[in-house]
Design a protein around this motif. Sequence first.
Motif, PDB file in Angstrom:
ATOM      1  N   HIS A  43     -10.413  20.764  -3.396  1.00  0.00           N
ATOM      2  CA  HIS A  43      -9.747  20.162  -3.917  1.00  0.00           C
ATOM      3  C   HIS A  43      -8.469  19.925  -3.331  1.00  0.00           C
ATOM      4  N   ARG A  44      -7.466  21.076  -3.139  1.00  0.00           N
ATOM      5  CA  ARG A  44      -5.816  21.573  -2.917  1.00  0.00           C
ATOM      6  C   ARG A  44      -5.484  20.983  -1.476  1.00  0.00           C
ATOM      7  N   LYS A  45      -6.668  21.390  -0.686  1.00  0.00           N
ATOM      8  CA  LYS A  45      -6.712  21.018   0.295  1.00  0.00           C
ATOM      9  C   LYS A  45      -6.404  19.225   0.463  1.00  0.00           C
ATOM     10  N   ALA A  46      -7.253  18.367   0.022  1.00  0.00           N
ATOM     11  CA  ALA A  46      -7.872  16.923   0.062  1.00  0.00           C
ATOM     12  C   ALA A  46      -6.369  16.387  -0.529  1.00  0.00           C
ATOM     13  N   LEU A  47      -5.490  17.308  -1.395  1.00  0.00           N
ATOM     14  CA  LEU A  47      -4.206  16.576  -2.450  1.00  0.00           C
ATOM     15  C   LEU A  47      -3.185  17.103  -1.276  1.00  0.00           C
ATOM     16  N   THR A  48      -3.254  18.073  -0.463  1.00  0.00           N
ATOM     17  CA  THR A  48      -1.781  18.336   0.323  1.00  0.00           C
ATOM     18  C   THR A  48      -1.159  17.391   1.272  1.00  0.00           C
ATOM     19  N   PRO A  49      -1.708  16.450   2.324  1.00  0.00           N
ATOM     20  CA  PRO A  49      -0.916  15.478   1.890  1.00  0.00           C
ATOM     21  C   PRO A  49      -0.259  14.681   1.324  1.00  0.00           C
ATOM     22  N   ALA A  50      -1.356  13.770   0.356  1.00  0.00           N
ATOM     23  CA  ALA A  50       0.476  13.156  -0.654  1.00  0.00           C
ATOM     24  C   ALA A  50       1.098  13.517  -1.525  1.00  0.00           C
ATOM     25  N   PHE A  51       1.332  15.069  -1.233  1.00  0.00           N
ATOM     26  CA  PHE A  51       2.489  16.099  -1.865  1.00  0.00           C
ATOM     27  C   PHE A  51       2.904  16.300  -0.745  1.00  0.00           C
ATOM     28  N   SER A  52       3.199  16.314   0.422  1.00  0.00           N
ATOM     29  CA  SER A  52       4.272  16.856   1.598  1.00  0.00           C
ATOM     30  C   SER A  52       5.505  16.208   1.228  1.00  0.00           C
ATOM     31  N   ASN A  53       6.398  16.575   2.376  1.00  0.00           N
ATOM     32  CA  ASN A  53       8.097  16.740   1.699  1.00  0.00           C
ATOM     33  C   ASN A  53       7.710  15.076   2.778  1.00  0.00           C
ATOM     34  N   ALA A  54       7.076  14.450   3.369  1.00  0.00           N
ATOM     35  CA  ALA A  54       7.673  12.948   3.643  1.00  0.00           C
ATOM     36  C   ALA A  54       6.722  12.702   3.343  1.00  0.00           C
ATOM     37  N   ALA A  55       5.815  12.540   2.323  1.00  0.00           N
ATOM     38  CA  ALA A  55       4.985  11.275   1.228  1.00  0.00           C
ATOM     39  C   ALA A  55       5.824  10.926   0.834  1.00  0.00           C
ATOM     40  N   ILE A  56       6.661  12.175  -0.303  1.00  0.00           N
ATOM     41  CA  ILE A  56       6.861  12.074  -1.427  1.00  0.00           C
ATOM     42  C   ILE A  56       8.398  11.720  -1.251  1.00  0.00           C
ATOM     43  N   ARG A  57       8.748  11.539   0.138  1.00  0.00           N
ATOM     44  CA  ARG A  57      10.715  10.798   0.840  1.00  0.00           C
ATOM     45  C   ARG A  57       9.392   9.131   0.352  1.00  0.00           C
ATOM     46  N   GLY A  58       8.128   9.058   0.840  1.00  0.00           N
ATOM     47  CA  GLY A  58       8.802   7.178   0.694  1.00  0.00           C
ATOM     48  C   GLY A  58       7.994   6.833  -0.440  1.00  0.00           C
ATOM     49  N   TYR A  59       7.939   7.769  -1.647  1.00  0.00           N
ATOM     50  CA  TYR A  59       7.790   7.370  -3.295  1.00  0.00           C
ATOM     51  C   TYR A  59       8.809   7.447  -3.826  1.00  0.00           C
ATOM     52  N   VAL A  60       9.593   7.879  -2.706  1.00  0.00           N
ATOM     53  CA  VAL A  60      11.179   7.892  -4.377  1.00  0.00           C
ATOM     54  C   VAL A  60      11.381   6.724  -4.263  1.00  0.00           C
ATOM     55  N   ASN A  61      11.642   5.882  -3.131  1.00  0.00           N
ATOM     56  CA  ASN A  61      11.950   3.812  -3.727  1.00  0.00           C
ATOM     57  C   ASN A  61      11.159   3.389  -4.755  1.00  0.00           C
ATOM     58  N   LEU A  62       9.781   4.282  -4.877  1.00  0.00           N
ATOM     59  CA  LEU A  62       9.252   3.449  -5.779  1.00  0.00           C
ATOM     60  C   LEU A  62       9.645   3.901  -7.279  1.00  0.00           C
ATOM     61  N   PHE A  63       9.738   4.913  -7.331  1.00  0.00           N
ATOM     62  CA  PHE A  63      10.304   5.641  -8.253  1.00  0.00           C
ATOM     63  C   PHE A  63      11.389   5.117  -8.797  1.00  0.00           C
TER      64      PHE A  63
END
Length: 181
Positions: A137-157
């Motif tokens: 489960h952790r391995k499947a979720l890791t890409p969604a919480f990488s630094n690059a992915a979170i940078r992409g969420y900043v505008n949405l937040f």
Amino acid sequence: MASIISTIQSLRGSDVIAILLFIFVVRLIKNSRTRVHTTKLPGPPSDNFFVGLFPAIAGLDEPLKAFERWGKQYGTVFSLPMGLGRQDIMIWDIKAANHVLARDTFVYHQSNFSRVFLDNMFGRGILSVENDEHRRHRKALTPAFSNAAIRGYVNLFNDSAEKASCIIPGLGLPYSQDLSS
């Protein structure tokens, strides 16, 4: 002696079954509590064996303040009596909680009650599974919480926060322009 014999003779079948069931449940609770041998942790006392501190915690307006007070009084790891002799362990230290929840997930296991509770609340997922299944489960979720992915969420937040800040004053809720406080 004669009164005891007459009392026993006056018992109905349902009375005998109820007494035997009560004895069985008391022994079951006692045996389940004596099988586990762990370090005795300090913690707040409870006056009620059956419900422990649960009603006191549930009745507080700000239970976190009670946990903070107990953390200062009993240390960063303490026990809470939660009823029927069960002791829950409270970890009030960020590094220790990180160790238990993220680092050594193969060493620390949830109780069956916790696992069933989490399964019922959130479905069978990363919160309730252990060992290899948890790792998958952790391995499947890791890409969604990488630094690059979170940078992409900043505008949405930021967009969501801006929309919420426009709506809140219309609801009559406390509102402050200063988000730094």
